[in-house]
Each structure stands twice: as structure tokens, then as C-alpha cells.
Design a protein around this motif. Sequence first.
Motif, PDB file in Angstrom:
ATOM      1  N   ASP A 228      -2.282   4.313   8.320  1.00 41.16           N
ATOM      2  CA  ASP A 228      -2.825   3.319   7.694  1.00 41.16           C
ATOM      3  C   ASP A 228      -2.484   2.110   8.135  1.00 41.16           C
ATOM      4  OD1 ASP A 228      -0.797   2.717   6.072  1.00 41.16           O
ATOM      5  OD2 ASP A 228      -1.662   3.702   4.286  1.00 41.16           O
TER       6      ASP A 228
ATOM      7  N   GLU B   2      -0.361   4.292  -0.815  1.00 40.87           N
ATOM      8  CA  GLU B   2      -1.046   5.705  -0.539  1.00 40.87           C
ATOM      9  C   GLU B   2      -1.422   5.836   0.934  1.00 40.87           C
ATOM     10  OE1 GLU B   2      -4.578   5.683  -3.038  1.00 40.87           O
ATOM     11  OE2 GLU B   2      -3.405   4.301  -4.400  1.00 40.87           O
ATOM     12  N   PHE B   3      -1.189   7.056   1.341  1.00 43.50           N
ATOM     13  CA  PHE B   3      -1.307   7.607   2.905  1.00 43.50           C
ATOM     14  C   PHE B   3      -2.785   7.872   3.007  1.00 43.50           C
ATOM     15  CE2 PHE B   3      -1.009  11.936   1.245  1.00 43.50           C
ATOM     16  CZ  PHE B   3       0.085  11.729   0.641  1.00 43.50           C
TER      17      PHE B   3
ATOM     18  N   ASN C  26       1.674   4.162   6.490  1.00 46.99           N
ATOM     19  CA  ASN C  26       1.773   5.355   5.944  1.00 46.99           C
ATOM     20  C   ASN C  26       0.852   6.299   6.715  1.00 46.99           C
ATOM     21  OD1 ASN C  26       2.945   4.203   3.438  1.00 46.99           O
ATOM     22  ND2 ASN C  26       0.823   3.164   3.024  1.00 46.99           N
TER      23      ASN C  26
ATOM     24  N   ASP D 256      -8.856   5.870   3.622  1.00 42.53           N
ATOM     25  CA  ASP D 256      -7.618   5.095   3.156  1.00 42.53           C
ATOM     26  C   ASP D 256      -8.021   4.256   1.936  1.00 42.53           C
ATOM     27  OD1 ASP D 256      -4.619   5.115   3.485  1.00 42.53           O
ATOM     28  OD2 ASP D 256      -5.246   2.739   3.639  1.00 42.53           O
ATOM     29  N   ASN D 257      -7.037   3.757   1.141  1.00 46.96           N
ATOM     30  CA  ASN D 257      -7.592   2.808   0.154  1.00 46.96           C
ATOM     31  C   ASN D 257      -7.618   1.493   0.875  1.00 46.96           C
ATOM     32  OD1 ASN D 257      -4.887   3.130   0.695  1.00 46.96           O
ATOM     33  ND2 ASN D 257      -4.048   2.207  -1.222  1.00 46.96           N
ATOM     34  N   HIS D 258      -6.860   1.195   1.881  1.00 43.30           N
ATOM     35  CA  HIS D 258      -6.772  -0.187   2.540  1.00 43.30           C
ATOM     36  C   HIS D 258      -7.484  -0.308   3.804  1.00 43.30           C
ATOM     37  CE1 HIS D 258      -3.542  -2.058  -0.491  1.00 43.30           C
ATOM     38  NE2 HIS D 258      -4.532  -1.580  -1.111  1.00 43.30           N
TER      39      HIS D 258
ATOM     40  N   ASP E  82       0.984  -1.356   0.029  1.00 41.71           N
ATOM     41  CA  ASP E  82       0.118  -0.012  -0.091  1.00 41.71           C
ATOM     42  C   ASP E  82       0.926   1.198   0.009  1.00 41.71           C
ATOM     43  OD1 ASP E  82      -1.773   1.887   0.324  1.00 41.71           O
ATOM     44  OD2 ASP E  82      -2.176   1.491   2.593  1.00 41.71           O
TER      45      ASP E  82
HETATM   46 CA   LIG Z   1      -2.916   3.435   2.486  1.00 39.73          CA
END
Ligand SMILES: [Ca+2]
Length: 252
Positions: free
Chosen positions: A195, A116-117, A199, A143-145, A114
Motif C-alpha cells: 500500500d 492496515e495492510f 504495508n 486497501d483502506n488508503h 496507515d
Molecule cells: Ca493500508
Amino acid sequence: NTSATVQIEVMDNDPPIVGPDRSHELGEDRFVLEVNASDNMGVIEVWVVYQIDETTPLNVTMDPLTVDDGGNGTYGNVVVTVPLDRQVTIDYTLYAIDAAGRVKSLEGTYVKFDMEFPVFGEDGVNGEPVKGWELEFWVEVTDNHGVDDVRLEYWFGDGSHEDVGMEDMITTWNLTITLPRHPGGDLKYMFRATDLRGNWNNTVMRTLALINKVPEISESPLWEITEGQKDELDLSPYIEDLNDLRIDLSLS
Ligand SMILES: [Ca+2]
Ligand SMILES: [Ca+2]
Ligand SMILES: [Ca+2]
């Protein structure tokens, strides 16, 4: 004139060579398993056993992609769909078997990191920033995850910084603090989010000037006194301060 017949048994003592591993990413959400295999007498079959995280391992025969008559070359055509909603690890073992039944394997691991923050949405406070009162902070984080931790860092004037974890309220992260009665200056604060991979991101610093509620004096009753007599007037029922317990009253 006779010639002796000699029977030669060909012993294949050399196992196949598996590698190099040519597995690679394809776009954002796919991982392609591919490997070179060769053997002195001929590769019979190449296959892979792979496992996404802790799920059940899958055993898949790999197709020859570019191979010679002996089966030496590149095998593949196994495409794994990578979930995008979390960080994923794929453990795999590539196998080749030769005509003599000798098997050789090569292990590999793929981790979809991952990168992306966390991202902040709206934030704010519930209630008035009154000295001595409680104040609730809230902030939106996505967050994406997945968001692991959201914290509030706050301090007063040039005072020491407090760093407190916030509570996950599904749509927002919240925290209630008690404001000091005598702060060293304005309240300054920022939110920080982490995350699942670690991040992190933080908002810019915000400043809030704290309020001191002025005492409220309600109308006092008429005080009738008689000259020469001692009397006492209790004004406490008529004076109230919403954020101070002690009130100093001066008469002039
Ligand atoms: Ca993330
Ligand atoms: Ca061999
Ligand atoms: Ca006050």
C-alpha cells in the motif's frame, strides 16, 4: 517633611511559556489541539496555526479550558477532522501572547499513519497453462488508503524466482507471462501487494501443473503407390501440435 514620588515602570521582559503540548487523537478521525500556556504577568491570548498536508494554513483562536485569573492554564477546543482515505500530516504552531505583547510559539506535527495492510480478493488465471503459451494472471486487491504496487512472484519446480510488477486494470491487477516450453517443474506463484505507506501482504503459494498439448493427426488421404517406384508422402499438412513447432514422427 516630604516624600519623594517614585515612578516605577514595570518592564515585562519574560515571554509566555507555551507547553506542554496536550494535543491528542480523539477516536479514529479527529485530532484535538490543546496546549498549556502561562506567563509571569498574564496570558492575553492563545491561538494555533495548523495545516493539513499542503492545504492552506488555518489560524484559530483557542478557548481557555481551565485557566486562573492570570490566564495561566490549558487552552484548546480546536478539533480537526482527519480524512480517513489517506495518510495525513498536520503541521501546527501554538502561540501565546502576554500583556507586553511578547509572543512565544511551540511547533508540533501529527501524522495519521496507515496501519492496515492490503487485502486480497479473488485471483486466478485466464487461459490454459500450456507449455510454450502465454498465461494471464489476475488478482483483486483493496486497501483502506490505496494500493501502490502488486507483484507476481513465480518459479518452476526448484528454479529461480521471478518477481514482476502487475498492471493496474482498475478492478484487478493483471500480468501475462510466457510459459517455458521445458519448465523445471510445476508452476508455483504468489501475489504480493504494497500500500501507499509500504504495508505489504501476500497470498499463499499456488501450484499449477503445466500442460503439453498432444499432436493432433487429422485423416490423411489415401496414398497410392506403385510397386518398384519411388514415392514420397508429406504428412505435415495432417499433423499439428498446438504448442510445439517440431514434431518427431515415428512409423511402425
Ligand atoms: Ca493500508
Ligand atoms: Ca510576560
Ligand atoms: Ca505438444
